[in-house]
Design an enzyme around this catalytic site. Sequence first.
Site, mmCIF file in Angstrom:
data_model
loop_
_atom_site.group_PDB
_atom_site.id
_atom_site.type_symbol
_atom_site.label_atom_id
_atom_site.label_comp_id
_atom_site.label_asym_id
_atom_site.label_seq_id
_atom_site.Cartn_x
_atom_site.Cartn_y
_atom_site.Cartn_z
ATOM 1 N N PRO A 7 63.669 -23.269 58.094
ATOM 2 C CA PRO A 7 62.791 -22.228 58.686
ATOM 3 C C PRO A 7 62.753 -22.582 59.973
ATOM 4 O O PRO A 7 62.209 -23.563 60.499
ATOM 5 C CB PRO A 7 61.542 -22.425 57.922
ATOM 6 C CG PRO A 7 61.567 -23.730 57.509
ATOM 7 C CD PRO A 7 62.758 -24.222 57.386
ATOM 8 N N MET A 8 63.024 -21.445 60.994
ATOM 9 C CA MET A 8 62.671 -21.883 62.331
ATOM 10 C C MET A 8 62.360 -20.606 63.134
ATOM 11 O O MET A 8 62.761 -19.461 63.368
ATOM 12 C CB MET A 8 63.912 -22.150 63.254
ATOM 13 C CG MET A 8 64.635 -23.561 62.701
ATOM 14 S SD MET A 8 65.944 -24.360 63.794
ATOM 15 C CE MET A 8 64.743 -24.722 65.178
ATOM 16 N N GLU A 9 60.852 -20.500 63.381
ATOM 17 C CA GLU A 9 60.191 -19.559 63.951
ATOM 18 C C GLU A 9 60.688 -19.048 65.355
ATOM 19 O O GLU A 9 61.165 -19.725 66.078
ATOM 20 C CB GLU A 9 58.832 -19.847 64.299
ATOM 21 C CG GLU A 9 57.738 -18.627 64.914
ATOM 22 C CD GLU A 9 57.657 -17.589 63.923
ATOM 23 O OE1 GLU A 9 57.023 -16.536 64.411
ATOM 24 O OE2 GLU A 9 57.860 -17.883 62.735
ATOM 25 N N GLN A 68 57.699 -19.329 53.067
ATOM 26 C CA GLN A 68 56.710 -20.412 53.751
ATOM 27 C C GLN A 68 55.448 -19.937 54.176
ATOM 28 O O GLN A 68 55.512 -18.948 55.076
ATOM 29 C CB GLN A 68 57.490 -20.995 54.912
ATOM 30 C CG GLN A 68 56.853 -22.352 55.246
ATOM 31 C CD GLN A 68 57.574 -23.102 56.346
ATOM 32 O OE1 GLN A 68 57.207 -22.695 57.594
ATOM 33 N NE2 GLN A 68 58.025 -24.211 55.975
ATOM 34 N N CYS A 98 55.015 -27.287 61.891
ATOM 35 C CA CYS A 98 55.088 -26.541 63.068
ATOM 36 C C CYS A 98 54.567 -27.190 64.188
ATOM 37 O O CYS A 98 53.279 -27.690 64.336
ATOM 38 C CB CYS A 98 54.634 -25.229 62.801
ATOM 39 S SG CYS A 98 54.735 -24.144 64.331
ATOM 40 N N HIS A 168 61.328 -33.661 58.404
ATOM 41 C CA HIS A 168 61.738 -33.421 59.866
ATOM 42 C C HIS A 168 61.510 -34.892 60.349
ATOM 43 O O HIS A 168 60.226 -35.315 60.721
ATOM 44 C CB HIS A 168 61.230 -32.302 60.554
ATOM 45 C CG HIS A 168 61.774 -32.047 61.870
ATOM 46 N ND1 HIS A 168 61.910 -30.904 62.760
ATOM 47 C CD2 HIS A 168 62.343 -32.989 62.729
ATOM 48 C CE1 HIS A 168 62.416 -31.127 63.612
ATOM 49 N NE2 HIS A 168 62.514 -32.395 64.064
ATOM 50 N N ASN A 199 65.907 -33.908 57.258
ATOM 51 C CA ASN A 199 66.095 -32.732 58.296
ATOM 52 C C ASN A 199 65.972 -33.436 59.622
ATOM 53 O O ASN A 199 65.103 -34.291 59.980
ATOM 54 C CB ASN A 199 65.098 -31.544 58.083
ATOM 55 C CG ASN A 199 65.096 -30.649 59.311
ATOM 56 O OD1 ASN A 199 64.029 -30.373 59.681
ATOM 57 N ND2 ASN A 199 66.179 -29.953 59.375
ATOM 58 N N ARG A 224 69.274 -25.955 63.618
ATOM 59 C CA ARG A 224 70.027 -25.518 64.943
ATOM 60 C C ARG A 224 71.508 -25.930 64.704
ATOM 61 O O ARG A 224 72.278 -25.210 65.534
ATOM 62 C CB ARG A 224 69.238 -26.322 65.990
ATOM 63 C CG ARG A 224 67.842 -25.958 66.521
ATOM 64 C CD ARG A 224 67.307 -26.466 67.590
ATOM 65 N NE ARG A 224 67.388 -27.850 67.462
ATOM 66 C CZ ARG A 224 67.426 -28.855 68.218
ATOM 67 N NH1 ARG A 224 67.178 -28.675 69.377
ATOM 68 N NH2 ARG A 224 66.942 -30.310 68.013
#
Length: 323
Positions: A7-9, A68, A98, A168, A199, A224
Amino acid sequence: MRLLLAPMEGLLDFPLRDALTRVGGIDRCVSEFIRVTGTLLPERAFLRVVPELNHGGRTRAGVPVRAQLLGSDPACLADNAARLASLGPAGIDLNFGCPAKVVNRHGGGAALLDEPELIARIVAEVRRAVPAQMPVSAKMRLGFNDDARAIDCAQAIEAGGACELVVHARTKAHGYRPPAYWERIADIRAAVRLPVVANGEVWTVQDARRCLEVSGCQALMLGRGMVADPGLALAVRGALEPVDWAVLLPLIADFWQLVATRVEPRHRAGRLKQWLNFLRRRHPEAEAAYQAVRTVNDPTRVAQLLFDGAAPHNVSAKLLHPA
Protein backbone atom coordinates in the site's frame (compact mmCIF):
# COMPACT_ATOMS: atom_id res chain seq x y z
CA MET A 1 7.51 -17.74 -1.74
CA ARG A 2 4.69 -15.23 -1.51
CA LEU A 3 4.83 -11.80 -3.14
CA LEU A 4 2.58 -8.99 -1.91
CA LEU A 5 1.88 -5.60 -3.45
CA ALA A 6 2.41 -2.74 -1.02
CA PRO A 7 0.00 0.00 0.00
CA MET A 8 1.37 3.44 -0.90
CA GLU A 9 -0.81 6.47 -0.24
CA GLY A 10 -1.03 8.72 -3.29
CA LEU A 11 0.70 6.21 -5.55
CA LEU A 12 -0.36 2.58 -5.37
CA ASP A 13 -4.11 3.03 -5.50
CA PHE A 14 -6.93 1.15 -7.22
CA PRO A 15 -6.02 1.99 -10.86
CA LEU A 16 -2.38 1.05 -10.36
CA ARG A 17 -3.27 -2.10 -8.37
CA ASP A 18 -5.45 -3.09 -11.30
CA ALA A 19 -2.65 -2.61 -13.83
CA LEU A 20 0.16 -4.22 -11.84
CA THR A 21 -1.78 -7.30 -10.79
CA ARG A 22 -2.72 -7.91 -14.42
CA VAL A 23 0.98 -8.20 -15.26
CA GLY A 24 1.15 -11.17 -12.89
CA GLY A 25 3.25 -12.61 -10.10
CA ILE A 26 1.46 -10.93 -7.16
CA ASP A 27 -0.32 -13.13 -4.61
CA ARG A 28 -2.11 -10.42 -2.60
CA CYS A 29 -2.49 -6.65 -2.36
CA VAL A 30 -3.00 -4.29 0.55
CA SER A 31 -4.96 -1.11 -0.15
CA GLU A 32 -3.76 2.37 0.69
CA PHE A 33 -4.98 3.35 4.15
CA ILE A 34 -8.53 4.30 5.10
CA ARG A 35 -8.19 6.88 7.84
CA VAL A 36 -10.36 6.47 10.94
CA THR A 37 -10.64 9.61 13.07
CA GLY A 38 -13.36 9.12 15.64
CA THR A 39 -16.45 8.33 13.59
CA LEU A 40 -18.01 5.27 12.04
CA LEU A 41 -17.39 5.69 8.33
CA PRO A 42 -20.17 5.05 5.80
CA GLU A 43 -19.78 2.13 3.44
CA ARG A 44 -19.00 4.48 0.56
CA ALA A 45 -15.81 5.61 2.32
CA PHE A 46 -14.45 2.06 2.21
CA LEU A 47 -15.65 1.48 -1.35
CA ARG A 48 -14.00 4.69 -2.55
CA VAL A 49 -10.57 3.47 -1.48
CA VAL A 50 -11.16 -0.23 -2.20
CA PRO A 51 -13.55 -0.53 -5.17
CA GLU A 52 -12.54 -4.17 -5.34
CA LEU A 53 -15.05 -4.70 -2.51
CA ASN A 54 -17.69 -4.54 -5.25
CA HIS A 55 -16.06 -7.57 -6.89
CA GLY A 56 -15.47 -10.05 -4.09
CA GLY A 57 -12.48 -8.20 -2.67
CA ARG A 58 -10.32 -8.99 -5.72
CA THR A 59 -8.73 -7.07 -8.56
CA ARG A 60 -9.82 -7.72 -12.13
CA ALA A 61 -6.95 -10.20 -12.35
CA GLY A 62 -8.42 -12.11 -9.38
CA VAL A 63 -5.79 -11.04 -6.83
CA PRO A 64 -7.23 -10.65 -3.29
CA VAL A 65 -7.04 -7.24 -1.62
CA ARG A 66 -6.79 -6.63 2.11
CA ALA A 67 -8.20 -3.26 3.14
CA GLN A 68 -5.96 -1.19 5.40
CA LEU A 69 -7.15 0.92 8.31
CA LEU A 70 -5.18 3.73 9.97
CA GLY A 71 -6.01 5.33 13.30
CA SER A 72 -5.17 5.37 16.99
CA ASP A 73 -8.50 4.80 18.80
CA PRO A 74 -8.93 1.05 19.44
CA ALA A 75 -12.71 1.18 19.90
CA CYS A 76 -13.32 3.32 16.85
CA LEU A 77 -11.02 1.21 14.71
CA ALA A 78 -12.86 -1.89 15.89
CA ASP A 79 -16.25 -0.44 14.95
CA ASN A 80 -14.99 0.50 11.49
CA ALA A 81 -13.29 -2.86 11.05
CA ALA A 82 -16.59 -4.60 11.74
CA ARG A 83 -18.37 -2.54 9.10
CA LEU A 84 -15.51 -3.05 6.66
CA ALA A 85 -15.54 -6.80 7.27
CA SER A 86 -19.21 -6.92 6.30
CA LEU A 87 -18.22 -5.71 2.82
CA GLY A 88 -16.09 -8.78 2.19
CA PRO A 89 -12.43 -7.77 1.89
CA ALA A 90 -9.77 -10.48 1.67
CA GLY A 91 -8.71 -9.36 5.14
CA ILE A 92 -8.04 -6.25 7.21
CA ASP A 93 -4.60 -4.73 7.63
CA LEU A 94 -3.55 -2.18 10.26
CA ASN A 95 -1.14 0.65 9.50
CA PHE A 96 1.66 1.25 12.00
CA GLY A 97 4.11 2.68 9.52
CA CYS A 98 2.85 5.72 7.64
CA PRO A 99 5.54 8.45 7.93
CA ALA A 100 3.34 11.38 6.82
CA LYS A 101 3.57 14.33 9.21
CA VAL A 102 -0.16 15.08 9.07
CA VAL A 103 -0.90 11.47 10.10
CA ASN A 104 1.80 11.32 12.79
CA ARG A 105 0.68 14.63 14.35
CA HIS A 106 -2.65 12.99 15.14
CA GLY A 107 -1.06 9.90 16.67
CA GLY A 108 -1.49 7.59 13.70
CA GLY A 109 0.81 5.51 11.52
CA ALA A 110 4.45 5.41 12.60
CA ALA A 111 3.74 7.60 15.65
CA LEU A 112 2.21 4.53 17.32
CA LEU A 113 5.59 2.78 17.27
CA ASP A 114 6.46 4.64 20.46
CA GLU A 115 3.41 3.04 22.15
CA PRO A 116 3.54 -0.76 21.78
CA GLU A 117 0.92 -1.18 24.52
CA LEU A 118 -1.56 0.85 22.46
CA ILE A 119 -0.62 -1.13 19.35
CA ALA A 120 -1.51 -4.35 21.16
CA ARG A 121 -4.89 -2.93 22.21
CA ILE A 122 -5.67 -1.79 18.67
CA VAL A 123 -4.89 -5.18 17.16
CA ALA A 124 -6.81 -7.02 19.87
CA GLU A 125 -9.91 -4.82 19.56
CA VAL A 126 -9.98 -5.17 15.78
CA ARG A 127 -9.38 -8.90 15.99
CA ARG A 128 -12.35 -9.29 18.35
CA ALA A 129 -14.59 -7.10 16.20
CA VAL A 130 -14.37 -9.08 12.97
CA PRO A 131 -15.34 -12.67 12.14
CA ALA A 132 -12.83 -15.30 13.20
CA GLN A 133 -12.20 -16.35 9.60
CA MET A 134 -11.32 -12.78 8.56
CA PRO A 135 -7.50 -12.33 8.49
CA VAL A 136 -6.16 -9.38 10.49
CA SER A 137 -2.60 -8.39 9.66
CA ALA A 138 -0.38 -5.38 10.29
CA LYS A 139 2.40 -3.38 8.68
CA MET A 140 5.03 -1.53 10.70
CA ARG A 141 8.30 0.31 10.32
CA LEU A 142 11.26 -0.32 12.59
CA GLY A 143 10.36 2.65 14.76
CA PHE A 144 9.78 6.38 14.81
CA ASN A 145 13.10 8.11 15.50
CA ASP A 146 15.04 4.89 16.10
CA ASP A 147 14.52 1.14 16.15
CA ALA A 148 14.93 0.59 19.90
CA ARG A 149 11.36 -0.67 20.33
CA ALA A 150 11.01 -2.59 17.07
CA ILE A 151 10.81 -5.98 18.75
CA ASP A 152 8.42 -4.64 21.40
CA CYS A 153 6.08 -3.43 18.66
CA ALA A 154 6.26 -6.69 16.73
CA GLN A 155 5.51 -8.67 19.88
CA ALA A 156 2.61 -6.33 20.65
CA ILE A 157 1.16 -7.00 17.19
CA GLU A 158 1.52 -10.73 17.76
CA ALA A 159 0.01 -10.51 21.24
CA GLY A 160 -2.99 -8.67 19.84
CA GLY A 161 -3.77 -11.62 17.58
CA ALA A 162 -2.52 -10.56 14.14
CA CYS A 163 -1.97 -13.41 11.70
CA GLU A 164 0.86 -11.77 9.75
CA LEU A 165 3.30 -8.87 10.03
CA VAL A 166 4.92 -6.87 7.24
CA VAL A 167 8.06 -5.02 8.32
CA HIS A 168 9.27 -2.03 6.32
CA ALA A 169 12.94 -2.11 7.27
CA ARG A 170 13.35 1.60 7.99
CA THR A 171 12.25 3.99 10.71
CA LYS A 172 10.01 6.99 10.18
CA ALA A 173 13.13 9.17 10.44
CA HIS A 174 14.74 7.21 7.61
CA GLY A 175 11.80 7.98 5.31
CA TYR A 176 12.49 6.26 2.00
CA ARG A 177 16.22 6.87 1.93
CA PRO A 178 18.35 3.80 1.23
CA PRO A 179 19.43 1.50 2.63
CA ALA A 180 16.75 -0.68 4.16
CA TYR A 181 17.92 -2.53 7.25
CA TRP A 182 16.87 -6.05 6.36
CA GLU A 183 18.96 -7.56 9.16
CA ARG A 184 16.59 -5.97 11.67
CA ILE A 185 13.75 -7.94 10.10
CA ALA A 186 15.70 -11.09 10.96
CA ASP A 187 15.87 -9.91 14.58
CA ILE A 188 12.10 -9.43 14.60
CA ARG A 189 11.50 -12.85 13.03
CA ALA A 190 13.50 -14.43 15.83
CA ALA A 191 11.34 -12.72 18.45
CA VAL A 192 7.85 -13.64 17.15
CA ARG A 193 6.06 -16.74 15.90
CA LEU A 194 3.71 -15.17 13.35
CA PRO A 195 4.74 -15.01 9.67
CA VAL A 196 6.88 -11.98 8.84
CA VAL A 197 7.03 -10.37 5.40
CA ALA A 198 10.06 -8.28 4.39
CA ASN A 199 9.57 -4.88 2.75
CA GLY A 200 11.79 -2.02 1.68
CA GLU A 201 14.26 -1.15 -1.10
CA VAL A 202 13.62 -4.14 -3.34
CA TRP A 203 14.08 -2.83 -6.89
CA THR A 204 15.64 -5.82 -8.66
CA VAL A 205 15.76 -9.60 -8.59
CA GLN A 206 19.15 -9.32 -6.92
CA ASP A 207 17.66 -7.08 -4.23
CA ALA A 208 14.87 -9.58 -3.67
CA ARG A 209 17.25 -12.50 -3.28
CA ARG A 210 19.48 -10.56 -0.92
CA CYS A 211 16.50 -9.36 1.15
CA LEU A 212 15.21 -12.91 1.55
CA GLU A 213 18.66 -14.13 2.51
CA VAL A 214 19.38 -11.41 5.05
CA SER A 215 15.88 -11.26 6.59
CA GLY A 216 15.26 -14.99 6.55
CA CYS A 217 11.73 -14.34 5.31
CA GLN A 218 9.85 -16.44 2.80
CA ALA A 219 7.66 -13.57 1.61
CA LEU A 220 8.29 -10.11 0.19
CA MET A 221 6.15 -7.03 -0.18
CA LEU A 222 7.01 -5.04 -3.31
CA GLY A 223 6.29 -1.31 -3.57
CA ARG A 224 8.13 1.29 -5.63
CA GLY A 225 10.24 -1.42 -7.28
CA MET A 226 7.08 -2.95 -8.75
CA VAL A 227 5.79 0.45 -9.87
CA ALA A 228 9.06 1.09 -11.72
CA ASP A 229 9.27 -2.43 -13.12
CA PRO A 230 5.83 -4.06 -13.39
CA GLY A 231 7.53 -7.32 -14.37
CA LEU A 232 9.50 -7.49 -11.11
CA ALA A 233 7.27 -10.05 -9.39
CA LEU A 234 7.44 -12.38 -12.38
CA ALA A 235 11.20 -11.90 -12.61
CA VAL A 236 11.62 -12.74 -8.92
CA ARG A 237 9.68 -15.92 -9.58
CA GLY A 238 12.12 -16.84 -12.33
CA ALA A 239 10.32 -15.72 -15.49
CA LEU A 240 12.70 -15.99 -18.42
CA GLU A 241 11.22 -13.22 -20.55
CA PRO A 242 11.10 -9.60 -19.31
CA VAL A 243 7.86 -7.65 -19.45
CA ASP A 244 8.50 -5.30 -22.35
CA TRP A 245 6.88 -2.03 -23.40
CA ALA A 246 4.44 -3.73 -25.78
CA VAL A 247 2.97 -5.66 -22.84
CA LEU A 248 2.67 -2.49 -20.76
CA LEU A 249 0.89 -0.43 -23.45
CA PRO A 250 -2.65 -1.75 -22.88
CA LEU A 251 -2.16 -1.57 -19.13
CA ILE A 252 -1.12 2.08 -19.28
CA ALA A 253 -4.11 2.81 -21.49
CA ASP A 254 -6.49 1.08 -19.07
CA PHE A 255 -4.82 2.89 -16.16
CA TRP A 256 -5.54 6.19 -17.92
CA GLN A 257 -9.16 5.18 -18.37
CA LEU A 258 -9.57 4.33 -14.70
CA VAL A 259 -7.86 7.54 -13.59
CA ALA A 260 -10.29 9.49 -15.77
CA THR A 261 -13.25 7.93 -13.93
CA ARG A 262 -11.86 8.55 -10.44
CA VAL A 263 -9.69 11.67 -10.45
CA GLU A 264 -10.56 15.33 -10.98
CA PRO A 265 -9.46 16.57 -14.42
CA ARG A 266 -6.80 18.89 -12.98
CA HIS A 267 -5.06 15.95 -11.27
CA ARG A 268 -5.31 13.31 -14.02
CA ALA A 269 -2.16 14.26 -15.89
CA GLY A 270 -0.21 14.20 -12.65
CA ARG A 271 -1.22 10.61 -11.94
CA LEU A 272 -0.06 9.45 -15.36
CA LYS A 273 3.19 11.42 -15.14
CA GLN A 274 3.83 9.96 -11.69
CA TRP A 275 3.75 6.41 -13.05
CA LEU A 276 5.73 7.29 -16.19
CA ASN A 277 8.35 8.88 -13.96
CA PHE A 278 8.85 5.53 -12.23
CA LEU A 279 8.64 3.52 -15.44
CA ARG A 280 11.39 5.51 -17.11
CA ARG A 281 13.88 3.92 -14.70
CA ARG A 282 13.45 0.71 -16.71
CA HIS A 283 11.89 1.63 -20.05
CA PRO A 284 13.32 4.20 -22.51
CA GLU A 285 9.88 4.44 -24.14
CA ALA A 286 8.51 5.70 -20.83
CA GLU A 287 11.22 8.36 -20.79
CA ALA A 288 10.01 9.59 -24.17
CA ALA A 289 6.40 9.60 -23.01
CA TYR A 290 7.28 11.39 -19.79
CA GLN A 291 9.23 14.10 -21.57
CA ALA A 292 6.35 14.62 -24.00
CA VAL A 293 3.92 15.48 -21.19
CA ARG A 294 6.26 16.65 -18.42
CA THR A 295 4.98 20.24 -18.47
CA VAL A 296 1.42 19.42 -19.57
CA ASN A 297 -1.45 19.35 -17.08
CA ASP A 298 -4.50 19.46 -19.35
CA PRO A 299 -5.78 15.88 -19.73
CA THR A 300 -7.13 16.64 -23.20
CA ARG A 301 -3.67 17.72 -24.32
CA VAL A 302 -2.13 14.65 -22.69
CA ALA A 303 -4.52 12.49 -24.70
CA GLN A 304 -3.51 14.31 -27.88
CA LEU A 305 0.19 13.83 -27.20
CA LEU A 306 0.17 10.24 -25.98
CA PHE A 307 -3.09 8.74 -27.14
CA ASP A 308 -3.40 10.32 -30.58
CA GLY A 309 -6.23 12.53 -29.38
CA ALA A 310 -8.38 9.68 -28.12
CA ALA A 311 -10.78 10.59 -25.33
CA PRO A 312 -9.91 9.16 -21.91
CA HIS A 313 -12.89 6.79 -22.08
CA ASN A 314 -11.90 5.47 -25.52
CA VAL A 315 -8.16 4.94 -25.43
CA SER A 316 -6.52 2.32 -27.61
CA ALA A 317 -3.27 0.97 -26.21
CA LYS A 318 -1.59 0.93 -29.61
CA LEU A 319 -1.74 4.73 -29.67
CA LEU A 320 0.52 5.15 -26.68
CA HIS A 321 3.69 4.87 -28.70
CA PRO A 322 5.76 8.06 -28.37
CA ALA A 323 8.31 8.78 -31.01
